[in-house]
Design a protein around this motif. Sequence first.
Motif, PDB file in Angstrom:
ATOM      1  N   MET A  83       0.826  -1.207   0.000  1.00 11.37           N
ATOM      2  CA  MET A  83       0.000   0.000   0.000  1.00 11.37           C
ATOM      3  C   MET A  83       0.861   1.258   0.000  1.00 11.37           C
ATOM      4  SD  MET A  83      -3.265  -0.806   2.467  1.00 11.37           S
ATOM      5  CE  MET A  83      -2.390  -1.688   3.749  1.00 11.37           C
ATOM      6  N   THR A  84       1.880   1.276   0.847  1.00 11.94           N
ATOM      7  CA  THR A  84       2.676   2.497   0.965  1.00 11.94           C
ATOM      8  C   THR A  84       3.429   2.811  -0.322  1.00 11.94           C
ATOM      9  OG1 THR A  84       4.538   1.273   1.950  1.00 11.94           O
ATOM     10  CG2 THR A  84       2.933   2.246   3.459  1.00 11.94           C
ATOM     11  N   ILE A  85       3.951   1.803  -1.000  1.00  8.70           N
ATOM     12  CA  ILE A  85       4.739   2.076  -2.203  1.00  8.70           C
ATOM     13  C   ILE A  85       3.861   2.589  -3.325  1.00  8.70           C
ATOM     14  CG2 ILE A  85       4.639  -0.198  -3.339  1.00  8.70           C
ATOM     15  CD1 ILE A  85       7.781   1.975  -2.920  1.00  8.70           C
ATOM     16  N   VAL A  86       2.626   2.107  -3.426  1.00 10.59           N
ATOM     17  CA  VAL A  86       1.710   2.584  -4.475  1.00 10.59           C
ATOM     18  C   VAL A  86       1.343   4.050  -4.237  1.00 10.59           C
ATOM     19  CG1 VAL A  86      -0.608   2.355  -5.433  1.00 10.59           C
ATOM     20  CG2 VAL A  86       0.797   0.322  -5.061  1.00 10.59           C
ATOM     21  N   ILE A  87       0.998   4.378  -3.003  1.00 11.41           N
ATOM     22  CA  ILE A  87       0.633   5.768  -2.692  1.00 11.41           C
ATOM     23  C   ILE A  87       1.809   6.695  -2.980  1.00 11.41           C
ATOM     24  CG2 ILE A  87      -0.019   7.358  -0.841  1.00 11.41           C
ATOM     25  CD1 ILE A  87      -1.507   5.011   0.465  1.00 11.41           C
ATOM     26  N   MET A  88       2.996   6.305  -2.564  1.00 10.78           N
ATOM     27  CA  MET A  88       4.171   7.131  -2.780  1.00 10.78           C
ATOM     28  C   MET A  88       4.455   7.319  -4.262  1.00 10.78           C
ATOM     29  SD  MET A  88       6.731   8.886  -1.564  1.00 10.78           S
ATOM     30  CE  MET A  88       6.951   8.428   0.153  1.00 10.78           C
ATOM     31  N   GLY A  89       4.454   6.242  -5.016  1.00  8.31           N
ATOM     32  CA  GLY A  89       4.810   6.314  -6.434  1.00  8.31           C
ATOM     33  C   GLY A  89       3.842   7.141  -7.249  1.00  8.31           C
ATOM     34  N   VAL A  90       2.544   6.962  -7.012  1.00  7.32           N
ATOM     35  CA  VAL A  90       1.536   7.722  -7.764  1.00  7.32           C
ATOM     36  C   VAL A  90       1.615   9.210  -7.418  1.00  7.32           C
ATOM     37  CG1 VAL A  90      -0.945   8.058  -8.099  1.00  7.32           C
ATOM     38  CG2 VAL A  90       0.006   5.743  -8.056  1.00  7.32           C
ATOM     39  N   THR A  92       4.203  10.935  -6.414  1.00  8.49           N
ATOM     40  CA  THR A  92       5.404  11.520  -6.998  1.00  8.49           C
ATOM     41  C   THR A  92       5.210  11.785  -8.485  1.00  8.49           C
ATOM     42  OG1 THR A  92       6.756  10.343  -5.395  1.00  8.49           O
ATOM     43  CG2 THR A  92       7.884  11.202  -7.327  1.00  8.49           C
ATOM     44  N   PHE A  93       4.612  10.848  -9.190  1.00  9.56           N
ATOM     45  CA  PHE A  93       4.343  11.037 -10.616  1.00  9.56           C
ATOM     46  C   PHE A  93       3.447  12.247 -10.856  1.00  9.56           C
ATOM     47  CE2 PHE A  93       1.490  10.307 -14.234  1.00  9.56           C
ATOM     48  CZ  PHE A  93       2.410  10.201 -15.269  1.00  9.56           C
ATOM     49  N   LEU A  94       2.429  12.416 -10.020  1.00 11.18           N
ATOM     50  CA  LEU A  94       1.496  13.536 -10.196  1.00 11.18           C
ATOM     51  C   LEU A  94       2.163  14.883  -9.945  1.00 11.18           C
ATOM     52  CD1 LEU A  94      -1.770  12.084  -8.605  1.00 11.18           C
ATOM     53  CD2 LEU A  94      -1.215  12.374 -11.032  1.00 11.18           C
ATOM     54  N   VAL A  95       3.156  14.935  -9.014  1.00 15.43           N
ATOM     55  CA  VAL A  95       3.910  16.180  -8.834  1.00 15.43           C
ATOM     56  C   VAL A  95       4.592  16.565 -10.142  1.00 15.43           C
ATOM     57  CG1 VAL A  95       5.915  17.228  -7.697  1.00 15.43           C
ATOM     58  CG2 VAL A  95       4.270  15.913  -6.357  1.00 15.43           C
ATOM     59  N   GLY A  96       5.085  15.576 -10.865  1.00 14.79           N
ATOM     60  CA  GLY A  96       5.786  15.837 -12.120  1.00 14.79           C
ATOM     61  C   GLY A  96       4.913  16.401 -13.217  1.00 14.79           C
ATOM     62  N   ILE A 111      -2.529  21.931  -4.389  1.00 16.08           N
ATOM     63  CA  ILE A 111      -2.458  20.520  -4.815  1.00 16.08           C
ATOM     64  C   ILE A 111      -1.069  19.958  -4.554  1.00 16.08           C
ATOM     65  CG2 ILE A 111      -2.615  18.968  -6.804  1.00 16.08           C
ATOM     66  CD1 ILE A 111      -4.725  20.880  -7.958  1.00 16.08           C
ATOM     67  N   LEU A 112      -0.048  20.783  -4.773  1.00 16.54           N
ATOM     68  CA  LEU A 112       1.323  20.332  -4.493  1.00 16.54           C
ATOM     69  C   LEU A 112       1.465  19.915  -3.033  1.00 16.54           C
ATOM     70  CD1 LEU A 112       4.362  20.106  -5.323  1.00 16.54           C
ATOM     71  CD2 LEU A 112       4.597  22.474  -4.526  1.00 16.54           C
ATOM     72  N   ILE A 113       0.959  20.721  -2.137  1.00 16.64           N
ATOM     73  CA  ILE A 113       1.075  20.406  -0.711  1.00 16.64           C
ATOM     74  C   ILE A 113       0.268  19.153  -0.378  1.00 16.64           C
ATOM     75  CG2 ILE A 113       0.485  21.238   1.601  1.00 16.64           C
ATOM     76  CD1 ILE A 113       1.238  24.043   0.631  1.00 16.64           C
ATOM     77  N   LEU A 114      -0.907  18.975  -1.009  1.00 14.01           N
ATOM     78  CA  LEU A 114      -1.707  17.760  -0.775  1.00 14.01           C
ATOM     79  C   LEU A 114      -0.958  16.514  -1.242  1.00 14.01           C
ATOM     80  CD1 LEU A 114      -5.288  18.980  -1.798  1.00 14.01           C
ATOM     81  CD2 LEU A 114      -4.437  18.512   0.513  1.00 14.01           C
ATOM     82  N   LEU A 115      -0.278  16.614  -2.377  1.00  9.70           N
ATOM     83  CA  LEU A 115       0.496  15.471  -2.858  1.00  9.70           C
ATOM     84  C   LEU A 115       1.675  15.183  -1.939  1.00  9.70           C
ATOM     85  CD1 LEU A 115       0.504  16.194  -6.710  1.00  9.70           C
ATOM     86  CD2 LEU A 115      -0.733  14.380  -5.509  1.00  9.70           C
ATOM     87  N   ARG A 116       2.292  16.241  -1.424  1.00 12.79           N
ATOM     88  CA  ARG A 116       3.371  16.043  -0.458  1.00 12.79           C
ATOM     89  C   ARG A 116       2.851  15.358   0.801  1.00 12.79           C
ATOM     90  NH1 ARG A 116       8.052  15.392  -0.998  1.00 12.79           N
ATOM     91  NH2 ARG A 116       8.528  16.277   1.030  1.00 12.79           N
ATOM     92  N   MET A 117       1.641  15.713   1.210  1.00  8.77           N
ATOM     93  CA  MET A 117       1.053  15.084   2.390  1.00  8.77           C
ATOM     94  C   MET A 117       0.768  13.605   2.131  1.00  8.77           C
ATOM     95  SD  MET A 117      -1.435  18.209   3.594  1.00  8.77           S
ATOM     96  CE  MET A 117      -2.048  17.394   5.079  1.00  8.77           C
ATOM     97  N   ALA A 118       0.320  13.278   0.909  1.00 12.21           N
ATOM     98  CA  ALA A 118       0.091  11.865   0.561  1.00 12.21           C
ATOM     99  C   ALA A 118       1.401  11.091   0.627  1.00 12.21           C
ATOM    100  CB  ALA A 118      -0.527  11.761  -0.834  1.00 12.21           C
ATOM    101  N   GLN A 119       2.486  11.711   0.146  1.00 12.66           N
ATOM    102  CA  GLN A 119       3.797  11.066   0.247  1.00 12.66           C
ATOM    103  C   GLN A 119       4.174  10.837   1.698  1.00 12.66           C
ATOM    104  OE1 GLN A 119       6.185  13.883  -2.065  1.00 12.66           O
ATOM    105  NE2 GLN A 119       6.481  12.314  -3.610  1.00 12.66           N
ATOM    106  N   PHE A 210      10.582  13.310 -11.607  1.00 18.84           N
ATOM    107  CA  PHE A 210       9.315  12.937 -10.973  1.00 18.84           C
ATOM    108  C   PHE A 210       8.522  12.007 -11.879  1.00 18.84           C
ATOM    109  CE2 PHE A 210      10.405  16.757  -8.642  1.00 18.84           C
ATOM    110  CZ  PHE A 210       9.959  16.488  -7.357  1.00 18.84           C
ATOM    111  N   ILE A 211       8.408  12.372 -13.147  1.00 24.68           N
ATOM    112  CA  ILE A 211       7.638  11.543 -14.078  1.00 24.68           C
ATOM    113  C   ILE A 211       8.299  10.181 -14.257  1.00 24.68           C
ATOM    114  CG2 ILE A 211       6.857  11.375 -16.473  1.00 24.68           C
ATOM    115  CD1 ILE A 211       6.645  14.453 -16.465  1.00 24.68           C
ATOM    116  N   GLY A 212       9.633  10.171 -14.313  1.00 28.04           N
ATOM    117  CA  GLY A 212      10.351   8.911 -14.490  1.00 28.04           C
ATOM    118  C   GLY A 212      10.232   7.957 -13.327  1.00 28.04           C
ATOM    119  N   SER A 213       9.786   8.462 -12.171  1.00 28.78           N
ATOM    120  CA  SER A 213       9.666   7.585 -11.001  1.00 28.78           C
ATOM    121  C   SER A 213       8.598   6.518 -11.177  1.00 28.78           C
ATOM    122  CB  SER A 213       9.359   8.420  -9.750  1.00 28.78           C
ATOM    123  OG  SER A 213       8.054   8.965  -9.817  1.00 28.78           O
ATOM    124  N   ILE A 214       7.752   6.654 -12.186  1.00 23.51           N
ATOM    125  CA  ILE A 214       6.724   5.636 -12.414  1.00 23.51           C
ATOM    126  C   ILE A 214       7.371   4.289 -12.734  1.00 23.51           C
ATOM    127  CG2 ILE A 214       6.422   5.968 -14.907  1.00 23.51           C
ATOM    128  CD1 ILE A 214       3.575   5.644 -12.329  1.00 23.51           C
TER     129      ILE A 214
END
Length: 584
Positions: A83-90, A92-96, A111-119, A210-214
């Motif tokens: 679960m944690t790796i999926v949330i983190m990876g998605v 990070t990609f969305l930040v990109g 939205i940037l801060i919300l994505l950081r919070m998800a990470q 960021f995009i390449g992290s997918i």
Amino acid sequence: MTREEKKVIAASSAGTIFEWYDFYLYGALAAIIGAQFFTAFPENTRNVFALLAFAAGFIVRPFGALVFGMLGDMIGRKYTFLMTIVIMGVSTFLVGVLPNYESWGVAAPIILILLRMAQGLALGGEYGGAAIYVAEHAPSNQRGYFTAFIQTTATLGLLLSLIVILSVQGYVNGNYPDVALMKDGVAVLMADGTPQMVKAFNAWGWRVPFIGSIFLLAISLYIRLQMNESPAFKKMKEEGRTSKAPLSEAFGNWKNGKIAVVALLGLVAGQAVVWYTGQFYALFFMQNVIKIDSFTANVMVAWSLILGTGGFLFFGALSDRIGRKPIILAGCVLAAVTFLPVFGFLTKTANPAIYAAHQTQVSVTVNKEDCSFQFNPTGTAKFTSSCDIAKAQLARTSVNYTTVEGAAPGTLAVVKVGETTIQSYDAGKLAGDELKKAKATFDSTLNAALKQAGYPLVPADNKTIAKAQNFVDIFTAQKLTIILILTYLVILVTMVYGPIAAMLVELFPTRIRYSGLSLPYHIGNGWFGGLMPATAFAISAQTGNIYSGLWYAIVVAVMTVVVGMLFVPGGTHKKDIFAGDSDR
């Protein structure tokens, strides 16, 4: 190590490296991202916001620790990892692919801060599981050494992110033209009427890592799916002895709750500020305070990580012989004693011109009521007083100055550089051409005085500043000295961080280990450590001393030494971590 033990460490470490890589991309690119998403704010406030957006991921880590810690104690370590790796990876990609402030306005930084919070939520569940998973597989006399491999993953993740950034930055800037800086849909013009240009990497190339992290997400998922459940947890689950309410069991009674408090204040808080000062604040300090270009700063930090990372394994193994507590507290003591002189030496070595200029006395004489704390979280405050204008200009040029209070009410702030005095202006009482003239006069007069005092206001004029042309351009006395200074800071990191995982595992019983360990760890690293760069920068900007923010880390480290000496148990390295469990 047996083949199975190597597999456990490799699987846990590889996935965790990728997760830290995702998390640290933002930290390494904080200054560039701040210019993309916080352009509505003044430069000083923008830098603090950029660091706070980075820290947002740390602020929510304790909540991730609670959620995923509970799941890890109830359903197992393996599925929590997935679960944690999926949330983190998605995330990070969305930040990109997230549009910047110029395109989406205020929605972009939100939205940037919300994505950081998800990470941060994902990372809150990651570390405890990885450390416990390895510790529960490790021989009792090698827990420090085995879990030290997990401790290397945070630094290796940072190193991986820096290498990717440097590679992409070099390629993009070398093959794509500079881009005109835009504001409100119009190109920003320089004094001569030509567009102000920014490097292609700063404009759009930063998105590529960021995009390449997918792709790293796909690799991490594959690795996690190959893992088996921890034998200790699997046995408890088969016998129906897992905790039904791990949070209340871990924190709802003083017997277990006090362990979390002691672990937080006597171990993790100090470890956290030493960790983030030695790696992230050092990087930010070089880029934003002593004006080293981002490529050179990243190269220097990357080499220090390469040289110092082995310290995690060394101190982890040493803790198996002499104990965890003395090594962690010794690292905190060394940090508290040496941070100020080390950062001063870093300035003197990396940018001798700024260091020499700091020897010229600069002061600002003000009326105390005229000055504000220049941090604006809502974006509604206007810093227009003569005091605020003077301090902001000095902070932007990395000037060390003192504030002299006591000027008569209604008088304008006066900056004194050596024997030269420059009167500031009150932007709230001027308008139109009169305001433009006052600003131009103040800026030009102050800059002339600072230049005469030796401040290198134009980067091209600073011939003494450290600069690396490529990743291996380090073989000069200046650059090698910088790397050694940064390596010393990394060694302090390895002292406090190498043994911490084994120490925390040994403090909690198996039934509540995931929950009990995760919360103090992520409060310490998320709040005490994660907020360190933003807090230090704000303190330095307010006091006028580029080193004063380090006192935050020093005070927390000293607190940890005192609490740790008095209340943290010693000899945990000899403990049977399964003794006392209800299924034993």
